[in-house]
Design a protein around this motif. Structure first.
Motif, mmCIF file in Angstrom:
data_model
loop_
_atom_site.group_PDB
_atom_site.id
_atom_site.type_symbol
_atom_site.label_atom_id
_atom_site.label_comp_id
_atom_site.label_asym_id
_atom_site.label_seq_id
_atom_site.Cartn_x
_atom_site.Cartn_y
_atom_site.Cartn_z
ATOM 1 N N ILE A 232 14.461 -24.018 4.006
ATOM 2 C CA ILE A 232 15.217 -25.205 3.698
ATOM 3 C C ILE A 232 16.423 -25.539 4.407
ATOM 4 N N LYS B 281 19.699 -26.123 5.835
ATOM 5 C CA LYS B 281 20.836 -25.755 5.221
ATOM 6 C C LYS B 281 21.866 -26.853 4.949
ATOM 7 N N LEU C 278 21.746 -28.066 1.221
ATOM 8 C CA LEU C 278 21.964 -27.195 0.116
ATOM 9 C C LEU C 278 22.885 -27.814 -0.980
ATOM 10 N N VAL D 56 21.097 -29.725 -3.116
ATOM 11 C CA VAL D 56 20.465 -28.845 -4.260
ATOM 12 C C VAL D 56 21.128 -28.432 -5.163
ATOM 13 N N SER E 145 14.632 -28.831 -4.213
ATOM 14 C CA SER E 145 14.338 -27.886 -3.170
ATOM 15 C C SER E 145 12.913 -27.382 -2.966
ATOM 16 N N GLU F 33 11.080 -27.690 0.863
ATOM 17 C CA GLU F 33 11.174 -26.436 1.751
ATOM 18 C C GLU F 33 9.770 -26.235 2.401
ATOM 19 N N THR G 196 22.794 -20.063 0.819
ATOM 20 C CA THR G 196 21.365 -19.978 0.830
ATOM 21 C C THR G 196 20.766 -20.767 -0.349
ATOM 22 N N ARG G 197 19.583 -21.203 -0.442
ATOM 23 C CA ARG G 197 18.813 -21.950 -1.574
ATOM 24 C C ARG G 197 19.290 -21.126 -3.103
ATOM 25 N N GLU H 289 20.869 -23.109 -5.871
ATOM 26 C CA GLU H 289 20.175 -23.385 -7.530
ATOM 27 C C GLU H 289 21.157 -22.466 -8.705
#
Length: 430
Positions: free
Chosen positions: A43, A45, A48, A51, A58, A62, A140-141, A145
């Motif tokens: 995904i 960056k 984010l 997200v 996401s 993705e 990071t994803r 999340e």
């Protein structure tokens, strides 16, 4: 034997390079192109923060590495680099584990003829007391999340509290692009969550504080951009603290060196970057104090011409300057484009061109409220943009990333699909 090109890191730069090389050298059988990443999907960056706020699903945005590899004539290997044997030209990968700690893919080694390291960067908390324990980063994803789940948890508890007055404090350390965009996106999310019926926390009771150690927001960008951004954040009700370095983070909030305390149950650290720790002098390669691999203008590492590094994990000099190329998405894109040509030239035994960074300007999105930035060109100079036009240019940056990965036709079809789905809810509630 076919030349083996191994690319470590499937971020925007690494994935773009693998796609370009796959469609040129890989498709023609001139090289075997292998991309390594610790995740199965990619995904972008810069998305984010959306997200984290829940305004972007996401899963919908993705990209699957296996599918991308199939479509673009390269191979994908899941793994995390943890060692390098330069003498035998071998990359060592750690075992990949699932969430329960079970082994998905065993530890192993891959041989290379040309190695490209593009593992990006992680947040640098500068060793601030309590930061690693109490703050979430948005590298990071999974981290984005995690923040979103915590945010929703506050709303669900308030929704069940039956009439009690509830507030929530969010502190964001670092007023660079990520911090600024997250602050605006969270303000938007507060309004959207209330509209969905989760009104146990009113939008005016979401207290967002943006904390910057320097004298102004967006310190890496021109002041003519930071001033209107600062004003817009104030208009949205975001508290902006400048000249306020954080000295300690606790479960209840943040202490600044000038004696202030910012109460917050949700805390994000978005100040400073460094390359991953494993890169520090890996295989005897030269690295700097923030673990970046030092490279020549050709993007070859200083101690091994068979190994390239680019993007945020590389310290690349700028001609006529004592500063390195800034860690920005446009730099990684430019370097990926150059390396696609350079590696092809290398296979032919030709000399390699040097990279020269070109700043095409900066754009900052303030959610649905506005966007601010400047565009730079040889003919136009620097043009200041605000509002709707700036937001359209900001969206175009993501479209350019998609075109580099999917091509023009597939990207156009995706844009049509996005347009048809605009009536669907944007906010992610799970």
């Amino acid at each position: 034997m076919t030349h083996r090109i191994v690319i470590v890191g499937g971020g925007a730069g690494g994935l773009e390079l693998a796609t370009r090389l796959g469609n040129t050298l890989g498709k023609r059988g001139k090289a075997r192109v292998i991309l390594i990443d610790a995740n199965l999907t990619h995904i972008w960056k810069p998305l984010l923060h959306e997200v984290a706020a829940g305004s972007l699903n996401s899963s919908a945005d993705e990209l699957n590495y296996v599918a991308q590899a199939k479509w673009n004539h390269f191979e994908f290997q899941m793994g995390r680099m943890n060692g390098l044997d330069r003498e035998h030209k071998r990359v060592h990968l750690a075992a990949s584990l699932d969430e329960q700690g079970n082994e998905l893919v065993p530890a192993r080694s891959l041989d290379y003829d040309t190695l490209v390291i593009a593992v990006g960067s992680i947040t640098n908390d500068f060793g601030t007391q309590g930061a690693a324990e109490h703050c979430i980063c948005l590298d990071t994803r999974k981290q984005a999340e995690r923040f979103h789940r915590q945010l929703l948890g506050h709303y669900m508890r308030a929704h069940a509290s039956q009439g009690q007055h509830n507030t929530i404090g969010v502190a964001i350390v670092g007023a660079g692009a990520t911090g600024v965009e997250l602050a605006a996106e969270l303000h938007h999310a507060a309004r959207e969550l209330a509209a969905y019926g989760l009104d146990g926390i009113k939008p005016e009771d979401v207290h967002i504080t943006l904390i910057e150690a320097g004298p102004r927001v967006l310190p890496a960008l021109p002041e003519r951009i930071s001033q209107p951004v600062h004003q817009t954040l104030r208009d949205l009700g975001v508290t902006v603290l400048t000249d306020a370095a954080v000295s300690e983070v606790t479960a209840d909030g943040l202490h600044t060196r000038n004696g202030n305390f910012v109460p917050a149950s949700l805390k994000v650290w978005a100040a400073g970057i460094q390359a991953p720790q494993f890169l520090h002098e890996i295989g005897g390669l030269e690295s700097n104090r923030i673990n970046q691999l030092v490279v020549r203008p050709t993007l070859q590492t200083t101690r091994d011409e068979n190994i390239f590094a680019f993007g945020d994990c590389a310290a690349c000099p700028q001609p006529d300057s004592d500063r390195n190329v800034p860690p920005r998405a446009q730099a990684a894109h430019q370097q990926a484009s150059l390396l696609a040509k350079s590696i092809a030239l290398r296979l032919e035994g030709k000399s390699l061109p040097s990279y020269r960074y070109r700043d095409y300007g900066s754009l900052i999105s303030l959610s649905s409220f506005s966007a601010v930035g400047n565009l730079m060109g040889n003919l136009t100079g620097s043009i200041m943009l605000e509002g709707w036009l700036a937001r359209m240019f900001y969206i175009s940056l993501y479209r350019m990333h998609q075109i580099a990965l999917y091509g023009v036709i597939r990207t156009t079809l995706m844009m049509i699909g996005d347009k048809l789905s605009t009536t669907a809810p944007r906010l992610k509630l799970h």
